[in-house]
Design a protein around this motif. Structure first.
Motif, short mmCIF file in Angstrom:
data_model
loop_
_atom_site.label_atom_id
_atom_site.label_comp_id
_atom_site.label_asym_id
_atom_site.label_seq_id
_atom_site.Cartn_x
_atom_site.Cartn_y
_atom_site.Cartn_z
N UNK A 116 -76.50 26.63 82.85
CA UNK A 116 -75.78 27.41 81.84
C UNK A 116 -76.72 27.84 80.73
N UNK A 117 -77.70 27.00 80.41
CA UNK A 117 -78.69 27.30 79.39
C UNK A 117 -80.03 26.76 79.87
N UNK A 118 -81.07 27.58 79.81
CA UNK A 118 -82.39 27.18 80.28
C UNK A 118 -83.38 27.16 79.13
N UNK A 162 -79.25 31.62 77.50
CA UNK A 162 -78.14 31.70 78.43
C UNK A 162 -78.07 33.08 79.08
N UNK A 163 -79.17 33.85 78.94
CA UNK A 163 -79.22 35.22 79.45
C UNK A 163 -79.77 35.26 80.87
N UNK A 164 -79.03 35.85 81.78
CA UNK A 164 -79.52 36.04 83.15
C UNK A 164 -80.62 37.09 83.18
N UNK A 165 -80.69 37.94 82.16
CA UNK A 165 -81.70 39.00 82.12
C UNK A 165 -82.78 38.74 81.05
N UNK A 166 -83.05 37.44 80.78
CA UNK A 166 -84.12 37.08 79.84
C UNK A 166 -85.41 37.77 80.26
N UNK A 169 -78.98 39.54 77.30
CA UNK A 169 -77.61 39.92 76.99
C UNK A 169 -76.74 38.74 76.56
N UNK A 170 -77.25 37.52 76.71
CA UNK A 170 -76.46 36.34 76.35
C UNK A 170 -76.96 35.68 75.09
N UNK A 171 -76.63 34.41 74.93
CA UNK A 171 -77.03 33.64 73.77
C UNK A 171 -78.45 33.11 73.95
#
Length: 85
Positions: free
Chosen positions: A72-74, A55-59, A32-34
């Motif tokens: 913030x970004x993984x 940057x998505x918690x639901x990657x 849901x994120x970048x």
């Protein structure tokens, strides 16, 4: 290619026919994120490896990789293999 899941950017990979006139396979991967692909390379078997960040918690990670973001970004590495013909 599935519909877009959320806002932001996703990774995208495509395989074209040898004469570049047909799309043979495409995949979009993201949460849901970048999510960004920063580099790509092909293995000897044709697998495409994409390195980037999310940057998505639901990657959509495999369970063994965990799903909890650390910062913030993984960093991510994705292996894309087209379906067998």
């Amino acid at each position: 290619v599935p519909p877009i899941r959320g806002a932001g950017a996703d990774l995208f990979a495509a395989i074209l026919s040898p004469d570049l006139t047909r799309l043979e396979y495409a995949v979009r991967i993201g949460g849901s994120g970048q999510d960004r692909g920063r580099s790509a390379a092909f293995g000897p078997d044709g697998t495409c490896y994409i390195g980037g960040d999310t940057g998505s918690a639901d990657w959509p990670a495999r369970p063994a990789a965990g799903r909890r973001p650390i910062g913030k970004s993984d960093g991510i590495v994705v292996a894309v293999r087209p379906p067998a013909r």
